[in-house]
Design a protein around this motif. Structure first.
Motif, PDB file in Angstrom:
ATOM      1  N   GLU A   1      -2.320  -4.363  -0.928  1.00  0.00           N
ATOM      2  CA  GLU A   1      -0.889  -4.600  -1.095  1.00  0.00           C
ATOM      3  C   GLU A   1      -0.660  -5.840  -1.950  1.00  0.00           C
ATOM      4  O   GLU A   1      -1.346  -6.858  -1.799  1.00  0.00           O
TER       5      GLU A   1
ATOM      6  N   ARG B   1       5.662  -2.125  -0.511  1.00  0.00           N
ATOM      7  CA  ARG B   1       6.089  -1.047  -1.406  1.00  0.00           C
ATOM      8  C   ARG B   1       5.305  -1.010  -2.714  1.00  0.00           C
ATOM      9  O   ARG B   1       5.464  -0.071  -3.487  1.00  0.00           O
ATOM     10  N   HIS B   2       4.459  -2.018  -2.949  1.00  0.00           N
ATOM     11  CA  HIS B   2       3.641  -2.045  -4.155  1.00  0.00           C
ATOM     12  C   HIS B   2       2.213  -2.426  -3.788  1.00  0.00           C
ATOM     13  O   HIS B   2       1.988  -3.307  -2.949  1.00  0.00           O
TER      14      HIS B   2
ATOM     15  N   ALA C   1       3.289   2.593  -6.036  1.00  0.00           N
ATOM     16  CA  ALA C   1       4.610   2.235  -5.518  1.00  0.00           C
ATOM     17  C   ALA C   1       5.049   3.295  -4.515  1.00  0.00           C
ATOM     18  O   ALA C   1       4.630   4.456  -4.580  1.00  0.00           O
ATOM     19  N   ARG C   2       5.894   2.883  -3.552  1.00  0.00           N
ATOM     20  CA  ARG C   2       6.450   3.805  -2.561  1.00  0.00           C
ATOM     21  C   ARG C   2       7.761   3.245  -2.037  1.00  0.00           C
ATOM     22  O   ARG C   2       8.110   2.084  -2.287  1.00  0.00           O
ATOM     23  N   ASP C   3       8.487   4.050  -1.286  1.00  0.00           N
ATOM     24  CA  ASP C   3       9.800   3.652  -0.789  1.00  0.00           C
ATOM     25  C   ASP C   3       9.699   2.608   0.316  1.00  0.00           C
ATOM     26  O   ASP C   3      10.483   1.662   0.362  1.00  0.00           O
ATOM     27  N   LYS C   4       8.727   2.788   1.237  1.00  0.00           N
ATOM     28  CA  LYS C   4       8.549   1.860   2.349  1.00  0.00           C
ATOM     29  C   LYS C   4       7.208   2.148   3.001  1.00  0.00           C
ATOM     30  O   LYS C   4       6.540   3.148   2.693  1.00  0.00           O
ATOM     31  N   ARG C   5       6.811   1.263   3.908  1.00  0.00           N
ATOM     32  CA  ARG C   5       5.549   1.459   4.619  1.00  0.00           C
ATOM     33  C   ARG C   5       5.561   2.794   5.368  1.00  0.00           C
ATOM     34  O   ARG C   5       6.589   3.231   5.884  1.00  0.00           O
TER      35      ARG C   5
ATOM     36  N   TRP D   1       2.492   7.232  -1.473  1.00  0.00           N
ATOM     37  CA  TRP D   1       2.511   6.463  -2.716  1.00  0.00           C
ATOM     38  C   TRP D   1       2.591   7.389  -3.931  1.00  0.00           C
ATOM     39  O   TRP D   1       2.156   8.547  -3.881  1.00  0.00           O
TER      40      TRP D   1
END
Length: 685
Positions: free
Chosen positions: A157, A164-165, A209-213, A217
């Protein structure tokens, strides 16, 4: 030219025992089982009784309570058997999947979970990279795209990204031209395919990248972090062997820099955020005289190499080009890269020794020194430990991080010698437990280098570090059953060793059984648990026991799961990579189950304490002919990641055996009718 003509003969065809396929034997390890054993020493197993009483006491204290509690816990059999009362497992909640037959081309996860690839072979990751087109590949395109046969994996992370990244880092171990390309129409096309395979080896760094934990991804095609390291990337050599005569070639008279890395198998992530990668079967890439003791000990020979790169670069042929006689000496090391700094030159650490490294995993000892554990993945080879001279500095300052990136450049190198505490007559080779109820004992870490000097009579320090196997032979190390991944537990400090298998153990002319390698013709492998003296990673003595004697309990009377009822576990064979979850459970990925117990390889969770010690639950299965690699377990997020290597490896370009992971996905307007090694994410729905 036919498809068959694009491949070399497969000496292991019809003779594989512990592996799934003669193709794996050819491409991954150079038909090692068809060749003579590299370790021709007569090192015997030492039955040192001194200190065994203390070791045995610690073993009983560590395991006895869990063994007594087995009858009182709660578990529902996932395979329709009679439920037995066993406690619920901590961590990720799932129902173990049944074993998946070796003919199934599917990625199988438990109910309540979904899967998807994050990235696949050929996906573009650097500026200017074209879309993947399996019918129009070039070396230039491949050097800008995700490589082949991803193995070690981690997701780091990025600070300040709120989960998110992150950065995905993975190895690209080897290639399979027979399913990557159509048959070469002429010599020019054949050479072009060789150049593509060179570009498909190495490592990759890709931003995610993703919206949230807890959510899946996506990878970013455009990122300053994205990077490919290939068989042609410049590396810097560090440590005592750098600059020595054995490292010098006609292209590098200083002996301090080398082009490329390949055969990269497992690895590890350091506390300072760099990635360690193990160069494993490097001998497959070179043609050498094979005349010296050092060359023979590493499996180098004058035969054409497995990959044929000598046809495009003279450094891979020391027979025709004597100026490169030392080129193989520059491979077989632990590689360190900094994924946060794409401009940083990657390094190879000679102080950590040269062998067929599965990988390296580090822990920080109480005095701040860094300890790395390493397996030499070949039949009858050894287990190693490296203890740094410098100490780890906490914090993320530029100064602290620059210091930490030099920690592995100097230190003391050790090799393991194991002793058992049971009478020799009780180690029968069948896997039956001795009368004390455990395969266990004590051990010593025998020094190979100390304080920058050789600890092996007759060897200089650079000879120890370039010919590490010969040095370990000389001090009487214990011959192991292919020690692969070696992982220190993040909280208990215990160390776990995956011994994948050794079908030549106890056969004519080969080393017989001992308590730490207790089965003849060991097809299924085992897992060892080591407890360092005083729980100090820098100690030179340890206690040990075998946690798992792997196999299918339904057909094998020797399978053992730390005392857990054998009818309440998932069958498991050929343990390879190891990982831990936040709850403290061990996770094992396998490599070779189709050839041993008839099931696709998979990922398994193993309890380590209390009533669930030894309990094995299968979490996922990979497609046919694939290997499960690089598990990353984020049970606090409900996510699991694996690298799926060589799916459909026994097929051909014209007749694929797998369509993983796309199956029906179109790319560039045409169906990609070929398997693509990929990194896969699994998440709860």
């Amino acid at each position: 030219m036919s498809q068959q003509e694009t491949r070399m003969p497969l000496p292991m065809a019809g003779h594989t025992k512990g592996k799934r396929s003669p193709v794996t034997c050819q491409l991954k390890c150079g038909n090692a089982c068809a060749m003579g054993v590299c370790n021709q020493t007569d090192n015997e197993y030492l039955r040192d009784i001194v200190g065994v009483a203390l070791s045995r006491r610690s073993v009983l204290l560590g395991a006895g309570a869990g063994a007594l509690a087995l009858t009182f816990a709660a578990f529902d059999s996932p395979f329709g058997g009679t439920p037995t009362a066993h406690a619920a497992m901590r961590g990720l909640a799932f129902t173990a999947i049944p074993p998946v037959a070796a003919t199934v081309d599917d990625f199988v996860v438990p109910s309540g979970f979904q899967w998807a690839p994050i990235i696949r072979w050929g996906d573009p990751i650097l500026a200017g990279a074209p879309e993947f087109d399996i019918n129009n590949q070039t070396p230039e395109a491949q050097s800008l795209q995700f490589g082949y046969n991803n193995d070690y994996l981690d997701i780091i992370e990025l600070q300040g990204g709120g989960g998110r990244h992150g950065l995905l880092v993975t190895n690209h171990e080897y290639t399979n031209p027979g399913i990557m390309f159509p048959p070469a129409a002429n010599e020019a096309e054949r050479l072009q395919q060789l150049r593509i395979t060179m570009a498909a080896h190495g490592l990759a760094v890709v931003e995610l990248a993703r919206d949230k934990r807890g959510r899946p991804w996506s990878y970013l095609r455009s990122s300053d972090y994205n990077r490919r390291i290939t068989a042609s990337t410049p590396f810097r050599l560090t440590g005592p062997a750098a600059g020595q005569d054995m490292m010098k070639t006609q292209d590098d008279p200083e002996g301090t820099s080398v082009l490329g890395t390949f055969g990269n198998c497992a690895g590890g992530t350091t506390p300072w955020g760099t990635i360690l990668s193990g160069e494993e079967n490097f001998n497959n890439y070179f043609r050498s005289s094979g005349a010296t003791a050092g060359q023979k000990r590493y499996g180098l020979s004058s035969s054409p190499s497995t990959y044929g790169w000598e046809a495009i670069e003279p450094r891979f042929d020391a027979v025709a080009n004597p100026g490169y006689v030392n080129e193989p000496n520059r491979f077989g090391y632990i590689v360190e890269i900094d994924p946060l700094d794409p401009s940083a030159t990657p390094v190879k650490h000679t102080a950590m020794g040269r062998m067929k490294h599965e990988g390296a995993n580090v822990t920080v000892a109480g005095d701040g020194r860094v300890v790395a554990y390493m397996g030499d993945d070949e039949r009858f080879d050894y287990l190693y430990k490296f203890v740094s001279h410098k100490t780890f500095r906490t914090g993320n300052s530029v100064k602290a991080r620059a210091h930490n990136k030099t920690i592995l450049e100097s230190g003391d190198l050790y090799v393991a010698r194991f002793s058992g505490n049971s009478p020799a007559a009780e180690i029968t080779g069948t896997g039956a437990l001795p009368t004390d109820g455990a395969f266990d004992g004590s051990g010593q870490w025998i020094p190979l280098t100390l304080n920058g000097a050789s600890a092996v009579p007759g060897f200089t320090v650079e000879e120890v570090l370039v010919h590490t196997r010969l040095a370990a032979d000389a001090v009487g190390a214990t011959k192991m059953d292919r020690p692969e991944d070696v992982q220190p537990h993040p909280t208990t400090g215990k160390v776990y060793v995956a011994c994948t298998n050794n079908t030549q153990r106890g056969t004519f002319g080969k080393a017989g059984v001992d308590e730490v390698n207790p089965r003849t013709v060991n097809r299924d492998g085992h897992v060892i648990e080591i407890t360092e003296a005083q729980n100090d990673a820098t100690a030179t003595s340890f206690g040990w026991l075998i946690l798992l004697v792997c196999g299918d309990p339904a057909v094998s009377g020797s399978a053992y799961f730390a005392g857990f009822p054998v009818d309440q576990v998932s069958p498991i064979s050929c343990p390879d990579n190891l990982a831990f979850d936040k709850a403290g459970n061990l996770w094992i990925s396998t490599d070779g189950q189709p050839g041993t117990i008839g099931y696709n390889d998979g990922l398994f969770r193993v309890g380590l304490d209390g009533a669930n010690r030894g309990r094995v639950d299968q979490f996922l299965a990979v497609p046919r002919e694939a290997e499960t690699c690089g598990p990353v377990i984020r049970d606090d997020e409900g996510m699991v990641y694996v690298a799926v290597q060589h799916p459909g490896e026994d097929g051909s370009f014209a007749s694929p055996h797998s369509y993983f992971p796309d199956y029906t996905t179109m790319s560039g307007g045409a169906l990609v009718a070929a398997p693509r090694p990929s990194v896969v994410q699994v998440w709860q729905v």
